[in-house]
Design a protein around this motif. Structure first.
Motif, PDB file in Angstrom:
ATOM      1  N   ALA A 554       0.836  -1.208   0.000  1.00  0.00           N
ATOM      2  CA  ALA A 554       0.000   0.000   0.000  1.00  0.00           C
ATOM      3  C   ALA A 554       0.871   1.259   0.000  1.00  0.00           C
ATOM      4  CB  ALA A 554      -0.918  -0.013   1.217  1.00  0.00           C
ATOM      5  N   MET A 555       1.950   1.261   0.770  1.00  0.00           N
ATOM      6  CA  MET A 555       2.833   2.427   0.784  1.00  0.00           C
ATOM      7  C   MET A 555       3.557   2.581  -0.552  1.00  0.00           C
ATOM      8  SD  MET A 555       4.438   2.613   4.647  1.00  0.00           S
ATOM      9  CE  MET A 555       5.223   1.001   4.624  1.00  0.00           C
ATOM     10  N   ARG A 556       3.912   1.477  -1.184  1.00  0.00           N
ATOM     11  CA  ARG A 556       4.635   1.539  -2.457  1.00  0.00           C
ATOM     12  C   ARG A 556       3.729   1.898  -3.632  1.00  0.00           C
ATOM     13  NH1 ARG A 556       8.443  -3.769  -1.227  1.00  0.00           N
ATOM     14  NH2 ARG A 556      10.266  -2.580  -0.513  1.00  0.00           N
ATOM     15  N   SER A 557       2.442   2.061  -3.384  1.00  0.00           N
ATOM     16  CA  SER A 557       1.551   2.484  -4.461  1.00  0.00           C
ATOM     17  C   SER A 557       1.785   3.947  -4.831  1.00  0.00           C
ATOM     18  CB  SER A 557       0.091   2.276  -4.044  1.00  0.00           C
ATOM     19  OG  SER A 557      -0.230   3.086  -2.923  1.00  0.00           O
ATOM     20  N   PHE A 558       2.439   4.701  -3.948  1.00  0.00           N
ATOM     21  CA  PHE A 558       2.734   6.099  -4.242  1.00  0.00           C
ATOM     22  C   PHE A 558       4.009   6.203  -5.091  1.00  0.00           C
ATOM     23  CE2 PHE A 558       0.176   6.342  -0.400  1.00  0.00           C
ATOM     24  CZ  PHE A 558      -0.692   7.385  -0.699  1.00  0.00           C
ATOM     25  N   ASP A 559       4.105   7.296  -5.828  1.00  0.00           N
ATOM     26  CA  ASP A 559       5.324   7.563  -6.594  1.00  0.00           C
ATOM     27  C   ASP A 559       6.502   7.729  -5.635  1.00  0.00           C
ATOM     28  OD1 ASP A 559       3.859   7.384  -8.861  1.00  0.00           O
ATOM     29  OD2 ASP A 559       3.691   9.558  -9.193  1.00  0.00           O
ATOM     30  N   TRP A 560       7.712   7.695  -6.216  1.00  0.00           N
ATOM     31  CA  TRP A 560       8.901   7.648  -5.379  1.00  0.00           C
ATOM     32  C   TRP A 560       9.051   8.886  -4.491  1.00  0.00           C
ATOM     33  CZ3 TRP A 560      11.884   5.295  -2.498  1.00  0.00           C
ATOM     34  CH2 TRP A 560      13.160   5.741  -2.158  1.00  0.00           C
ATOM     35  N   LYS A 561       8.786  10.053  -4.997  1.00  0.00           N
ATOM     36  CA  LYS A 561       8.983  11.262  -4.197  1.00  0.00           C
ATOM     37  C   LYS A 561       8.069  11.300  -2.975  1.00  0.00           C
ATOM     38  CE  LYS A 561       9.317  16.302  -4.591  1.00  0.00           C
ATOM     39  NZ  LYS A 561       9.225  17.464  -5.506  1.00  0.00           N
ATOM     40  N   PRO A 562       6.744  11.152  -3.117  1.00  0.00           N
ATOM     41  CA  PRO A 562       5.906  11.121  -1.904  1.00  0.00           C
ATOM     42  C   PRO A 562       6.149   9.872  -1.055  1.00  0.00           C
ATOM     43  CG  PRO A 562       4.588  10.673  -3.855  1.00  0.00           C
ATOM     44  CD  PRO A 562       5.918  11.122  -4.338  1.00  0.00           C
ATOM     45  N   ARG A 563       6.541   8.774  -1.687  1.00  0.00           N
ATOM     46  CA  ARG A 563       6.809   7.559  -0.918  1.00  0.00           C
ATOM     47  C   ARG A 563       8.001   7.762   0.011  1.00  0.00           C
ATOM     48  NH1 ARG A 563       9.022   2.794  -4.222  1.00  0.00           N
ATOM     49  NH2 ARG A 563       7.530   3.733  -5.691  1.00  0.00           N
ATOM     50  N   PHE A 564       9.063   8.419  -0.511  1.00  0.00           N
ATOM     51  CA  PHE A 564      10.211   8.688   0.351  1.00  0.00           C
ATOM     52  C   PHE A 564       9.805   9.584   1.518  1.00  0.00           C
ATOM     53  CE2 PHE A 564      13.419  11.881   1.459  1.00  0.00           C
ATOM     54  CZ  PHE A 564      14.336  11.055   2.095  1.00  0.00           C
ATOM     55  N   GLN A 565       8.981  10.589   1.248  1.00  0.00           N
ATOM     56  CA  GLN A 565       8.518  11.454   2.330  1.00  0.00           C
ATOM     57  C   GLN A 565       7.721  10.653   3.349  1.00  0.00           C
ATOM     58  OE1 GLN A 565       9.597  14.540   2.406  1.00  0.00           O
ATOM     59  NE2 GLN A 565       8.622  14.923   4.396  1.00  0.00           N
ATOM     60  N   LEU A 566       6.957   9.692   2.880  1.00  0.00           N
ATOM     61  CA  LEU A 566       6.200   8.814   3.766  1.00  0.00           C
ATOM     62  C   LEU A 566       7.145   8.006   4.652  1.00  0.00           C
ATOM     63  CD1 LEU A 566       3.538   7.415   4.613  1.00  0.00           C
ATOM     64  CD2 LEU A 566       3.780   5.937   2.619  1.00  0.00           C
ATOM     65  N   TYR A 567       8.164   7.388   4.046  1.00  0.00           N
ATOM     66  CA  TYR A 567       9.149   6.626   4.815  1.00  0.00           C
ATOM     67  C   TYR A 567       9.828   7.511   5.855  1.00  0.00           C
ATOM     68  CZ  TYR A 567       8.913   2.867   1.281  1.00  0.00           C
ATOM     69  OH  TYR A 567       8.512   1.855   0.448  1.00  0.00           O
ATOM     70  N   LEU A 568      10.282   8.687   5.427  1.00  0.00           N
ATOM     71  CA  LEU A 568      11.067   9.550   6.302  1.00  0.00           C
ATOM     72  C   LEU A 568      10.245  10.009   7.506  1.00  0.00           C
ATOM     73  CD1 LEU A 568      13.705  11.073   6.805  1.00  0.00           C
ATOM     74  CD2 LEU A 568      12.790  12.958   5.418  1.00  0.00           C
ATOM     75  N   GLU A 569       8.984  10.385   7.289  1.00  0.00           N
ATOM     76  CA  GLU A 569       8.167  10.869   8.402  1.00  0.00           C
ATOM     77  C   GLU A 569       7.842   9.747   9.376  1.00  0.00           C
ATOM     78  OE1 GLU A 569       4.980  13.556   7.758  1.00  0.00           O
ATOM     79  OE2 GLU A 569       5.735  14.235   5.825  1.00  0.00           O
ATOM     80  N   ILE A 570       7.640   8.552   8.875  1.00  0.00           N
ATOM     81  CA  ILE A 570       7.412   7.421   9.783  1.00  0.00           C
ATOM     82  C   ILE A 570       8.660   7.161  10.617  1.00  0.00           C
ATOM     83  CG2 ILE A 570       7.001   4.937   9.899  1.00  0.00           C
ATOM     84  CD1 ILE A 570       5.169   5.199   7.502  1.00  0.00           C
ATOM     85  N   ILE A 571       9.822   7.200   9.993  1.00  0.00           N
ATOM     86  CA  ILE A 571      11.083   6.981  10.721  1.00  0.00           C
ATOM     87  C   ILE A 571      11.286   8.051  11.777  1.00  0.00           C
ATOM     88  CG2 ILE A 571      13.598   6.990  10.457  1.00  0.00           C
ATOM     89  CD1 ILE A 571      13.149   5.724   7.670  1.00  0.00           C
ATOM     90  N   GLN A 572      10.965   9.287  11.470  1.00  0.00           N
ATOM     91  CA  GLN A 572      11.192  10.384  12.403  1.00  0.00           C
ATOM     92  C   GLN A 572      10.197  10.389  13.561  1.00  0.00           C
ATOM     93  OE1 GLN A 572      10.946  13.688   9.681  1.00  0.00           O
ATOM     94  NE2 GLN A 572      13.169  13.751   9.325  1.00  0.00           N
ATOM     95  N   LYS A 573       8.974   9.939  13.338  1.00  0.00           N
ATOM     96  CA  LYS A 573       7.932  10.057  14.353  1.00  0.00           C
ATOM     97  C   LYS A 573       7.673   8.769  15.124  1.00  0.00           C
ATOM     98  CE  LYS A 573       5.535  13.692  11.756  1.00  0.00           C
ATOM     99  NZ  LYS A 573       4.292  14.085  11.055  1.00  0.00           N
ATOM    100  N   CYS A 574       8.051   7.641  14.563  1.00  0.00           N
ATOM    101  CA  CYS A 574       7.779   6.372  15.229  1.00  0.00           C
ATOM    102  C   CYS A 574       8.770   6.167  16.375  1.00  0.00           C
ATOM    103  CB  CYS A 574       7.867   5.225  14.226  1.00  0.00           C
ATOM    104  SG  CYS A 574       7.384   3.616  14.917  1.00  0.00           S
ATOM    105  N   ARG A 575       8.331   5.468  17.429  1.00  0.00           N
ATOM    106  CA  ARG A 575       9.190   5.193  18.572  1.00  0.00           C
ATOM    107  C   ARG A 575       9.398   3.691  18.782  1.00  0.00           C
ATOM    108  NH1 ARG A 575      10.178   9.445  17.486  1.00  0.00           N
ATOM    109  NH2 ARG A 575      10.021  11.380  18.672  1.00  0.00           N
ATOM    110  N   VAL A 576       9.031   2.887  17.822  1.00  0.00           N
ATOM    111  CA  VAL A 576       9.198   1.433  17.923  1.00  0.00           C
ATOM    112  C   VAL A 576      10.381   1.030  17.056  1.00  0.00           C
ATOM    113  CG1 VAL A 576       8.093  -0.821  17.626  1.00  0.00           C
ATOM    114  CG2 VAL A 576       6.721   1.171  18.294  1.00  0.00           C
TER     115      VAL A 576
END
Length: 740
Positions: A554-576
């Motif tokens: 589902a996350m990879r359904s986005f194009d690369w630019k918004p997908r990278f932003q998705l990855y980065l924000e999850i990495i920055q905000k997640c605590r697990v």
């Protein structure tokens, strides 16, 4: 008109010292008898005492003005059911000093005793109940007005009357008819608010058995309808929350639940304002009908959220290797959505249900209730679902009778269950609704469901859960709602297929994480689902892996630019740590595939863009307060990217290595970051070598390692301290090898 000053002759000026002022005589304000009273006489009886004395007189005493002197307790009639019957049918009057509360208590005890022995002694119960029913019926039917005692005391026995009518329906039909007629007369002859009060008390205090609750709710509907509409609306604001909090907080047997839901639905629909009243209120700008309409809709929606876990119970998730279409997909036969394909490597995730199975009758009753909830809403169903509040997904909507996000998400879950589409029609999503708008509804529901935890939403209690302090012998087992499991099922059964169709039909959808075509905030949604996946215990190992692959797709359904932003924000905000490490690995796979396809001489700008993305990931994972044992998954994933770049031989790898070693134009000091990790490795190794007394402030990861060592059965001081130390050393050593 001239003023008559003679009225003021006796009033003297305050400055006149020759003649003392005339004092006011307060006896002038009382009747002549009071003025003539001498000082030696007794003071007159106060109004409060006079009212109390008058209330104790019988009708005969009031007419004659005489007072019965039978104050001696031995001369009072004994409190019994027979005495209650005499007073109810009007053949006797209350004697002063007779305790009405005691008389009601004795009557209740006698009726309850006869009902408890009805199986062993049906004749005795009938001989007690027949005179009781006829006395009340006669007293309430008296013309021109009913007997005062029957009118005032009958509402207190409403619970016993309902129980007696139900019991006699299987033993003596004529007596059951008599009791039902008494109940009907009460709604006409007695004050509705009194009957309502005692009936709601019987429902909430569990005086009625679970099988009798639907009958009690139907009688409550009749009582409310006997009130005038303005007064009824006032009682509804207290009635609905009481039913939600008390009558739906117990274990309801499966065979009773359909009738229970139908009775609640009928009650709510019956008190809805008429359409002509709503139209008139709209013209006159009167809010009352709209408030009632909103209360009824919220009441039904919250019943839906409480009843869904019982009507469609889930105890866990597992996988099925069959290649059949996914269960729980779009149940509308006219909707031509292809199911998400199942392969041998991507098994279908299915729900595990209790051994008792599912009740089609219960699900049908729940669908009808949900349909009427949507129909009663002041706003249309599509508007409600598209604007589900995701700012506070665990809240109750602002009050007991406010629409909560969980209630709307429950409607979406019910809508996607097999066979429910037809039962909910016409309160369903339009068939021609665009995939992007349908996906907005599905993913908002997924986020709300995945956010539900016991700690986050203790106020949400499903049918079958008990109040605190009710555990004990014979207490029913608690039923876990499993909201987060329902979020995963909704994603894999409906969400993934809708994402594919949205991409095929709208090329703008995968290009942005926001905007008109993506209003469901993917960062927050996927982060919530990943965190739930890491902490939810009732998921099989194979299902957990399959769900992670589904979320990744589902996350990879986005194009690369918004997908990278998705990855980065999850990495920055997640605590697990495990989730961060998994997302970094997803980034590595996607990013490296693009890097390998780059030609540095021809596409220098693209190389620089990928370098910038790598720097952002490294800064998010390697900078700050780094801990080796607690953050091993994150560190391993990030260091694997650096190892891959350092060993790669593709054309773009060389400029990437050169840029990283050169400090990347001041944006990243890789050597400093790696030195920080190395120092932390040395520090934690020294902690392992230090005496046990120096070890303080153990982290959650250390406690988890201790539990792991306990399961392995190691020995040593502090339980399995030796094995814990070995596991920690192994984890630190693995990170050290990657840093080297």
């Amino acid at each position: 008109m001239p003023i008559d000053y003679s009225k003021f002759d006796k009033i003297v000026d305050s400055d006149d010292e020759d003649e003392p002022p005339t004092k006011l005589d307060f006896r002038d304000f009382f009747p002549s008898s009071a003025r003539e009273m001498d000082e030696d006489e007794e003071e007159p009886e106060s109004p409060r005492i006079a009212l109390a004395r008058s209330a104790g007189l019988t009708s005969t005493e009031k007419a004659t003005g005489t007072k019965n002197t039978a104050a001696d307790v031995s001369m009072l009639p004994p409190a019994s059911l027979e005495r209650f019957n005499e007073l109810s049918d009007g053949s006797a009057d209350l004697v002063q000093g007779e305790d009405t509360l005691e008389l009601i208590s004795v009557t209740k005890a006698t009726l309850q005793s006869s009902l408890s022995d009805i199986q062993d002694d049906a004749t005795g119960a009938i001989s007690i109940l027949f005179p009781f029913a006829r006395a009340l019926k006669k007293g309430l039917s008296e013309t021109p007005k009913p007997v005062a005692f029957a009118k005032e005391q009958a509402p207190e026995l409403v619970g016993e009357l309902i129980r007696s009518a139900d019991a006699m329906a299987r033993v003596e039909a004529d007596l059951a008819v008599e009791l039902c007629e008494v109940l009907k007369l009460m709604t006409v002859k007695c004050k509705p608010q009194e009957v309502y009060t005692f009936l709601l008390e019987a429902l909430c205090r569990r005086e009625l058995s679970m099988s009798l609750r639907p009958a009690g709710i139907r009688y409550l509907q009749r009582v409310l309808l006997s009130m005038e509409e303005p007064k009824r609306n006032v009682f509804l604001s207290a009635c609905f929350p009481s039913l939600l909090k008390r009558c739906l907080a117990e274990q309801i047997p499966a065979d009773v639940l359909p009738d229970y839901l139908e009775a609640l639905r009928s009650l709510a629909v019956a008190v809805l304002p008429r359409q002509e009243d709503i139209d008139q209120a709209a013209e006159e700008q009167m809010p009352a009908p709209f408030m009632t309409q909103s209360m009824v809709s919220a009441f039904l929606f919250k019943i839906l959220a409480k009843a869904l876990p019982t009507a469609y119970p889930i105890i866990g998730l597992t996988t099925d290797s069959q290649d059949d279409p996914v269960q729980g997909g779009p149940s509308n036969p006219e909707q031509k959505e292809a199911p998400f394909p199942s392969t041998s490597s991507q098994r279908r995730v299915i729900a595990r249900h209790p051994s008792s199975g599912l009740s089609e009758k219960t699900i049908t009753a729940l669908c009808y209730l949900a349909r009427d909830a949507a129909a009663a809403a002041p706003r249309g169903l599509l508007t409600l679902l598209e604007e589900m509040d995701t700012a506070d997904p665990t809240g109750d909507g602002g009050g007991d009778l406010e629409l909560s996000p969980l209630a709307l998400a429950s409607f979406v879950v019910l809508l996607e269950l097999p066979g429910c589409w037809d039962k909910l029609h016409p309160q369903v999503l339009p068939i021609m609704l665009s995939p992007a708008r349908r996906l907005n509804i599905l993913m908002r529901a997924c986020y709300i469901l995945a956010s539900q935890t016991t700690e986050a939403s203790p106020q949400v209690v499903s049918i079958g859960e008990q109040d605190e302090g009710e555990e004990g012998a014979g207490a029913p087992s608690r039923l876990t709602p499993q909201w987060r499991l329902r979020a995963f099922l909704l994603l894999v059964t409906s969400g993934l297929g809708t994402i594919r169709i949205a991409i095929d039909q709208n090329s703008e959808f995968p290009r942005s994480l926001s905007g008109l075509h993506c209003r469901w905030q993917p960062v927050r949604t996927f982060r919530s689902m990943l965190e739930a996946l890491a902490s939810e215990p009732d998921i099989d190992r194979s299902a957990r892996g399959s769900l992670f692959r589904s979320i990744s797709e589902a996350m990879r359904s986005f194009d690369w630019k918004p997908r990278f932003q998705l990855y980065l924000e999850i990495i920055q905000k997640c605590r697990v740590d495990s989730i961060i490490g998994a997302v970094v690995t997803l980034f590595k796979d996607d990013w490296w595939r693009r890097v390998q396809a780059l030609q540095p001489n021809e596409q220098k700008q693209e190389v620089n863009e990928e370098l910038e993305r790598l720097i952002d990931i490294l800064k998010a994972t390697l900078s700050g307060d780094v801990q080796i044992v607690d953050g091993m998954d994150t560190l391993t994933a990030a260091l694997n990217i650096l190892r891959l770049v350092s060993l790669a031989k593709c054309p773009a790898a060389l400029p990437l290595r050169t840029a990283l070693r050169g400090g990347s134009a001041g944006r990243l000091d890789l050597e400093k970051l790696l030195n920080g990790v190395s120092q932390q490795i040395d520090f934690e190794l020294r902690l392992l070598d230090s005496p046990e007394s120096d070890r303080t402030g153990e982290s959650l990861a250390e406690l988890a390692l201790e539990a792991m060592a306990n399961q392995q059965g190691g020995a040593g001081p502090r339980g399995q301290h030796g094995d814990i130390q070995a596991i920690k050393r192994e984890r630190i050593t693995m990170v050290a090898h990657l840093v080297a």
